[in-house]
Enzyme design. Structure first.
Site, PDB file in Angstrom:
ATOM      1  N   GLY A  10       0.795  -1.225  -0.110  1.00 26.77           N
ATOM      2  CA  GLY A  10       0.014  -0.060   0.085  1.00 26.77           C
ATOM      3  C   GLY A  10       0.803   1.261   0.073  1.00 26.77           C
ATOM      4  O   GLY A  10       1.906   1.102   0.613  1.00 26.77           O
ATOM      5  N   ASP A 207      -0.582   2.151   8.917  1.00 22.27           N
ATOM      6  CA  ASP A 207      -1.060   2.092  10.044  1.00 22.27           C
ATOM      7  C   ASP A 207      -0.181   1.882  11.475  1.00 22.27           C
ATOM      8  O   ASP A 207      -0.499   1.609  12.433  1.00 22.27           O
ATOM      9  CB  ASP A 207      -1.246   0.372   9.779  1.00 22.27           C
ATOM     10  CG  ASP A 207      -2.273   0.119   8.830  1.00 22.27           C
ATOM     11  OD1 ASP A 207      -2.842   1.020   8.313  1.00 22.27           O
ATOM     12  OD2 ASP A 207      -2.521  -1.148   8.456  1.00 22.27           O
ATOM     13  N   ARG A 242     -25.364  15.623  17.122  1.00 19.93           N
ATOM     14  CA  ARG A 242     -25.371  14.236  16.623  1.00 19.93           C
ATOM     15  C   ARG A 242     -23.931  13.402  17.176  1.00 19.93           C
ATOM     16  O   ARG A 242     -23.258  13.834  17.867  1.00 19.93           O
ATOM     17  CB  ARG A 242     -25.003  14.236  14.872  1.00 19.93           C
ATOM     18  CG  ARG A 242     -26.288  14.491  14.401  1.00 19.93           C
ATOM     19  CD  ARG A 242     -26.062  14.423  12.724  1.00 19.93           C
ATOM     20  NE  ARG A 242     -27.262  15.226  12.307  1.00 19.93           N
ATOM     21  CZ  ARG A 242     -27.208  15.674  11.005  1.00 19.93           C
ATOM     22  NH1 ARG A 242     -26.304  16.191  10.581  1.00 19.93           N
ATOM     23  NH2 ARG A 242     -28.650  15.691  10.518  1.00 19.93           N
ATOM     24  N   HIS A 340      -9.820   5.725   1.700  1.00 24.42           N
ATOM     25  CA  HIS A 340      -8.647   6.034   1.277  1.00 24.42           C
ATOM     26  C   HIS A 340      -8.039   7.677   1.358  1.00 24.42           C
ATOM     27  O   HIS A 340      -6.829   8.060   1.067  1.00 24.42           O
ATOM     28  CB  HIS A 340      -8.554   5.627  -0.266  1.00 24.42           C
ATOM     29  CG  HIS A 340      -8.354   4.322  -0.474  1.00 24.42           C
ATOM     30  ND1 HIS A 340      -9.398   3.282  -0.301  1.00 24.42           N
ATOM     31  CD2 HIS A 340      -7.242   3.341  -0.708  1.00 24.42           C
ATOM     32  CE1 HIS A 340      -8.972   2.167  -0.278  1.00 24.42           C
ATOM     33  NE2 HIS A 340      -7.717   2.026  -0.480  1.00 24.42           N
ATOM     34  N   THR A 571       6.744  25.540  23.376  1.00 22.21           N
ATOM     35  CA  THR A 571       7.193  26.647  22.727  1.00 22.21           C
ATOM     36  C   THR A 571       7.495  26.213  21.345  1.00 22.21           C
ATOM     37  O   THR A 571       8.308  25.290  21.148  1.00 22.21           O
ATOM     38  CB  THR A 571       8.381  27.325  23.495  1.00 22.21           C
ATOM     39  OG1 THR A 571       9.276  28.033  22.395  1.00 22.21           O
ATOM     40  CG2 THR A 571       9.469  26.174  23.939  1.00 22.21           C
ATOM     41  N   ILE A 572       7.301  27.147  20.325  1.00 19.07           N
ATOM     42  CA  ILE A 572       7.581  26.733  18.779  1.00 19.07           C
ATOM     43  C   ILE A 572       9.086  26.884  18.829  1.00 19.07           C
ATOM     44  O   ILE A 572       9.455  26.247  17.871  1.00 19.07           O
ATOM     45  CB  ILE A 572       6.714  27.775  17.782  1.00 19.07           C
ATOM     46  CG1 ILE A 572       7.366  29.135  18.015  1.00 19.07           C
ATOM     47  CG2 ILE A 572       5.472  27.474  18.074  1.00 19.07           C
ATOM     48  CD1 ILE A 572       7.011  29.952  16.843  1.00 19.07           C
ATOM     49  N   SER A 573       9.785  27.743  19.748  1.00 17.28           N
ATOM     50  CA  SER A 573      11.392  27.503  19.360  1.00 17.28           C
ATOM     51  C   SER A 573      12.010  26.310  19.754  1.00 17.28           C
ATOM     52  O   SER A 573      13.176  26.406  19.353  1.00 17.28           O
ATOM     53  CB  SER A 573      11.886  28.783  20.211  1.00 17.28           C
ATOM     54  OG  SER A 573      11.055  29.929  20.030  1.00 17.28           O
ATOM     55  N   ARG A 702      14.054  36.919  -3.538  1.00 17.08           N
ATOM     56  CA  ARG A 702      13.018  37.779  -2.602  1.00 17.08           C
ATOM     57  C   ARG A 702      13.077  37.217  -0.942  1.00 17.08           C
ATOM     58  O   ARG A 702      13.919  36.296  -0.909  1.00 17.08           O
ATOM     59  CB  ARG A 702      11.723  37.700  -3.087  1.00 17.08           C
ATOM     60  CG  ARG A 702      11.305  37.849  -4.702  1.00 17.08           C
ATOM     61  CD  ARG A 702      11.161  39.516  -4.600  1.00 17.08           C
ATOM     62  NE  ARG A 702      11.155  39.853  -5.908  1.00 17.08           N
ATOM     63  CZ  ARG A 702      10.227  40.091  -6.675  1.00 17.08           C
ATOM     64  NH1 ARG A 702       9.061  39.718  -6.568  1.00 17.08           N
ATOM     65  NH2 ARG A 702      10.546  40.459  -8.082  1.00 17.08           N
TER      66      ARG A 702
HETATM   67  P1  ATP Z   1       0.527  -3.453   3.264  1.00 17.82           P
HETATM   68  O1  ATP Z   1       0.835  -3.394   4.874  1.00 17.82           O
HETATM   69  O2  ATP Z   1       0.320  -2.007   2.683  1.00 17.82           O
HETATM   70  O3  ATP Z   1      -0.556  -4.500   2.863  1.00 17.82           O
HETATM   71  P2  ATP Z   1       2.803  -5.045   2.501  1.00 17.82           P
HETATM   72  O4  ATP Z   1       4.267  -4.850   2.058  1.00 17.82           O
HETATM   73  O5  ATP Z   1       2.578  -5.735   3.762  1.00 17.82           O
HETATM   74  O6  ATP Z   1       1.992  -3.597   2.667  1.00 17.82           O
HETATM   75  P3  ATP Z   1       1.803  -7.288   0.599  1.00 17.82           P
HETATM   76  O7  ATP Z   1       0.650  -7.150  -0.330  1.00 17.82           O
HETATM   77  O8  ATP Z   1       1.706  -8.134   1.910  1.00 17.82           O
HETATM   78  O9  ATP Z   1       1.740  -5.624   1.327  1.00 17.82           O
HETATM   79  O10 ATP Z   1       3.312  -7.619  -0.010  1.00 17.82           O
HETATM   80  C1  ATP Z   1       3.326  -6.761  -1.151  1.00 17.82           C
HETATM   81  C2  ATP Z   1       4.302  -7.515  -2.065  1.00 17.82           C
HETATM   82  O11 ATP Z   1       5.619  -8.082  -1.664  1.00 17.82           O
HETATM   83  C3  ATP Z   1       3.373  -8.789  -2.717  1.00 17.82           C
HETATM   84  O12 ATP Z   1       2.534  -8.437  -3.864  1.00 17.82           O
HETATM   85  C4  ATP Z   1       4.671  -9.538  -3.263  1.00 17.82           C
HETATM   86  O13 ATP Z   1       5.022  -9.088  -4.376  1.00 17.82           O
HETATM   87  C5  ATP Z   1       5.629  -9.450  -2.119  1.00 17.82           C
HETATM   88  N1  ATP Z   1       5.691 -10.432  -1.225  1.00 17.82           N
HETATM   89  C6  ATP Z   1       5.139 -10.571  -0.167  1.00 17.82           C
HETATM   90  N2  ATP Z   1       5.407 -11.366   0.499  1.00 17.82           N
HETATM   91  C7  ATP Z   1       6.141 -12.228  -0.037  1.00 17.82           C
HETATM   92  C8  ATP Z   1       6.791 -13.547   0.260  1.00 17.82           C
HETATM   93  N3  ATP Z   1       6.491 -14.187   0.998  1.00 17.82           N
HETATM   94  N4  ATP Z   1       7.474 -13.828  -1.147  1.00 17.82           N
HETATM   95  C9  ATP Z   1       8.062 -13.128  -1.966  1.00 17.82           C
HETATM   96  N5  ATP Z   1       7.284 -12.062  -2.271  1.00 17.82           N
HETATM   97  C10 ATP Z   1       6.383 -11.555  -1.272  1.00 17.82           C
END
Ligand code: ATP
EC number: 2.7.1.11
Length: 817
Positions: A10, A207, A242, A340, A571-573, A702
């Protein structure tokens, strides 16, 4: 070394800052820098579908053969730009012009290709989840593509999945090389050259769910987005009386929900690590909210983590919470799922500074890696950038989820850092009307006062103090307008509901000024006596520190000062000695970043322009220095280092060289950040005129003075959360010291020097320092601490602008470019 950086999983704010730092520092350290588009997927695809070799937009910069440069200047000039930075930034992968990113996933980039990237949210090089990379065939192809481009080191920024993938890839690497060689896809020579893969991980995750690091990249910005939403919802909720149920991200980690609850002033929160204690969370929540409504609260905010569960692991969903509030309490309830929007937007100051420092450390780690060293993850622990074995961190992270699944919530909490636990306990103390009254004779009348200039978090700290007092049976007394107000009897008792909306308020609700008690110590002592103060909390900057010192010394003459007294730095400083952070220092940094983003935009829009930005900060260079790192300023001037003619001469030469090397036909804005009192002679006005004169046809200059805007409007979530944590500690301190005093005969109570103390943050732990001891660490004349932690950041900021390397270039060489 050829270093490639990729972002995976992500997206999160701050990923661009990682890429920028890795690219810049890599080049400054003599490496080639590459980016991999679309995470591991890009590594698997490589450049096999590229249409053709790409011609450069600009002529490469060729210095004469006999140019007088050192190695790092040479590498910088030869890696200044390759022309794809703008394509990546604009997302125009398939550009109709001469260049295209189509079919190219592993792209070489230069120093200037990543200019200004860290002001952008998300990740400009793209991220993806790659199924192919999970397979051995996919990783074999990825290895082949890397070797084809000659890359031998990889920086991965992503979540625990991405970091696991990195570790798997590295562990497998020798086998992959063997296969590629036996299949005849690479030569024996190449196999030998690429026998080992260097890899390092950085945690990009909104997260804040990774163990062994206090903060993940992107989490602070997500918290900003959530708090902005809560602040907006608060006003409409109150208008209509509310209830709002907010669902925030966090599948296995409640950090966002917890910190949002603390800094947004929520009524109730649900997090995965600590479900409500009773069997029926519905009863527990309704009871709490019903009581809030009974005392007159017109709004209700409940925050639900995406992964919230009850004690039996049943999910708690926002819609269900809403139904319970509607049906049982008859509240007009709405659900807001932030989704998102939490990921998006401009990175906050923290998500520029932290990834920059971590990106720098990542490059160092790669340079030092050996075939036997483990793969490291770069983290932050107690305000220090750390390296920890990557898989250890991943395993510990997974242990939290396992503990939750096993209903061992104590264990799950124990894996979180101490700040998390304290924040949770703090939330319970200040958000509910539960009582924990202490014995009558131990209860106090506690005076709360703001001192000096307003700073973000002062009101949140006061709110927390008031609510703590009421919970324990003390009487919280507001002293308005500092010691002036006390002399004029401007005091009144504060109530639980009266401070309810103070978390999000900037400025000082109590009123503040700079008057010290030395104005009339005797009269102040008699006011202490008249109003029967038994404890004092002063929230403020250097004035509050100086006042506490005066009051402590005044104990020799005035019995009224023999009560426990604390100073909470705000204090911001950020100039209070010994403490790494003061309330307000994060808010002001964010105000600086906001202002500088706008200034830089205007500076680049018209023509080449240098902006001299003047900051507040008194004789302390904190805002200027850390602000320079957070805004990508080219130069920074602080009172600690001062300004002299030699430095100015070198800096002018640097700026001229820098503008000479810029791509033709573009206008670039650059920032110079200067503290208001860095020099008596070379004032902002003088510097601006001097730069304008010297810039000639190369650049204009400037200036902008940010003045009081740095106090910030709305306090940042970090300042609010810190305010709560610190304020509660202050109250507990007053209680402890009061109990000690009660043991003495009432007529002749003698407070020890330890009972007049300042709470400080050092390495993310909270410590108490008696005010007298602070003096040894203070530069009383210049009103700042000695040896601040951020002193080395000036050099880092200027290095990232290339100042040390470009100053080394000679004019005669430049003339030939
Ligand atoms: P988020 O916390 O945002 O989900 P993440 O890095 O944990 O991030 P994942 O989807 O678990 O997200 O992993 C991202 C990519 O890393 C996967 O799509 C894959 O390509 C690679 N990956 C994850 N685990 C493995 C693994 N055990 N072996 C090889 N590649 C992996």
């Amino acid at each position: 070394m050829k270093i490639a950086v990729l972002t995976s999983g992500g997206d999160s704010a701050g990923m661009n800052a990682v890429v920028r730092a890795v690219v810049k520092v890599g080049i400054l350290k003599g490496c080639e820098a590459w980016v991999v588009r679309e995470g591991y997927e890009g590594l698997v695809r490589g450049n096999t579908e590229a249409l053709s070799e790409q011609a450069l937009d600009d002529e490469p910069i060729n210095l004469p053969d006999n140019a007088s440069t050192d190695g790092s200047s040479f590498n910088l000039i030869h890696n200044l730009r390759f022309g794809d930075g703008d394509l990546l930034k604009d997302g125009t992968g398939d550009h109709p012009g001469s260049r295209s990113l189509k079919g190219r996933y592993i792209v070489r980039v230069g120093f200037d290709d990543v200019r200004g990237w860290f002001a952008e949210g998300g990740t400009l090089i793209g991220t993806a989840r790659s199924k192919t990379f999970r397979t051995p065939e996919g990783r074999l192809q990825a290895a082949y593509n890397m070797i084809k481009e000659g890359i031998d080191a990889l920086v991965v920024c992503g979540g625990d999945g991405s970091l696991t993938g990195a570790d798997v890839f590295r562990a497998e690497w020798p086998k992959l090389i063997e296969s590629l060689q036996s299949e005849g896809r690479i030569t024996a020579e190449k196999a030998k050259l690429h026998a080992h893969l260097r890899i390092v991980g950085l945690v990009g995750s909104i997260d804040n769910d990774m163990s062994m690091t206090d903060l993940t990249i992107g989490a602070p910005t997500a918290l900003h987005r959530i708090c902005e939403a809560i602040d907006n919802i608060n006003s409409t909720a109150s208008s209509h009386s509310r209830a709002f149920v907010l669902e925030v991200m966090g599948r296995h980690c409640g950090w966002l929900a917890l910190l949002a609850g603390v800094s947004g002033g929520a009524d109730f929160i649900f997090i995965p690590e600590r479900p409500p204690t009773s069997e029926s969370w519905e009863d527990e929540m309704c009871d709490c909210i019903h009581r809030h409504r009974e005392v007159g609260k017109r709004k209700t905010i409940v925050i639900v983590s995406e992964g919230a569960i009850d004690r039996n692991l049943n999910p708690i969903k926002a819609e269900h919470v809403k139904d319970v509030l509607t049906e049982r309490l008859g509240l007009d309830t709405r659900v807001t799922t932030l989704g998102h929007t939490q990921r998006g937007g401009r990175p906050c100051a923290y998500d520029r500074v932290l990834p920059t420092l971590q990106g720098m450390e990542a490059v160092e780690t790669l340079l030092e890696a050996t075939p036997t060293s483990p793969s490291y993850m770069i983290g932050i622990r107690e305000n220090k950038i750390t390296r920890v074995p990557l898989m250890e961190a991943v395993e510990m992270t997974r242990a939290v989820s396992a503990a939750i699944e096993a209903k061992d919530f104590e264990k799950a909490m124990s894996f979180r850092d101490p700040e998390f636990k304290e924040s949770f306990e703090g939330f319970l103390k200040i958000s509910t009307l539960d009582q924990e009254k202490i014995p009558e004779e131990q209860r106090m009348r506690i005076a709360i006062m703001h001192m000096g200039a307003p700073a973000g978090g002062m009101n949140a700290a006061t709110r927390a103090a008031v609510r703590y007092c009421i919970r324990h049976g003390h009487t919280p007394i507001a002293v308005h307008n500092g010691f002036r107000g006390l002399l004029d009897d401007e005091i009144h008792e504060l109530s639980w509901l009266g401070v309810d909306s103070w978390t999000a308020r900037g400025g000082s609700e109590l009123g503040t000024n700079r008057m010290l008690p030395s104005v009339d110590l005797g009269a102040i002592a008699s006011k202490f006596q008249e109003h029967q103060f038994q404890g004092l909390l002063m929230i403020g900057g250097f004035e509050a520190f100086s006042s506490l010192l005066l009051l402590e010394e005044g104990r020799k003459h005035y019995p009224a000062f023999h009560i426990p007294m604390v100073h909470l730095p705000a204090t911001i400083s950020n100039n209070v000695p010994m403490t790494e952070w003061s309330l307000g220092s994060d808010t002001s940094l964010n105000a600086l970043v906001d202002a500088c983003d706008a200034i830089k935009q205007s500076a680049s829009a018209s023509r080449n322009r240098v902006f001299v930005v003047e900051t507040q900060g008194g004789k302390c260079g904190y805002i200027a220095t850390v602000g320079a790192l957070a805004t990508g300023a080219s130069l920074v001037y602080t009172p600690e280092q001062g300004i002299d003619l030699d430095t100015l001469r070198r800096d002018v030469r640097f700026l001229k060289t820098r503008y000479t090397l810029d791509a033709k036909g573009r206008s670039e804005g650059r920032l110079v950040i200067k503290n208001e009192v860095a020099s008596q002679v070379y004032t902002t006005d003088v510097m601006q005129k001097m730069l304008k004169e010297e810039g000639g046809t190369l650049f204009d200059a400037r200036s902008a003075s940010l003045g009081h805007t740095l106090q910030g409007g709305v306090p940042s979530p970090m300042d609010r959360a810190r305010a709560v944590r610190l304020s509660i500690k202050c109250m507990a301190f007053l209680e402890r010291e009061h109990i000690k005093l009660l043991k003495q005969p009432s007529k002749a109570r003698h407070a020890t020097p330890d009972s007049a103390a300042v709470i400080i943050i050092q390495s993310s732990s909270l410590k108490w320092v008696p005010v007298q001891e602070m003096v040894a660490h203070a530069d009383m004349k210049n009103r700042r601490g000695n040896n601040p932690w951020w002193a080395g950041i000036k050099e880092l900021a200027e290095t990232l602008a290339g100042r040390p390397q470009l100053i080394g270039l000679h004019a005669k060489d430049l003339a030939q470019i």
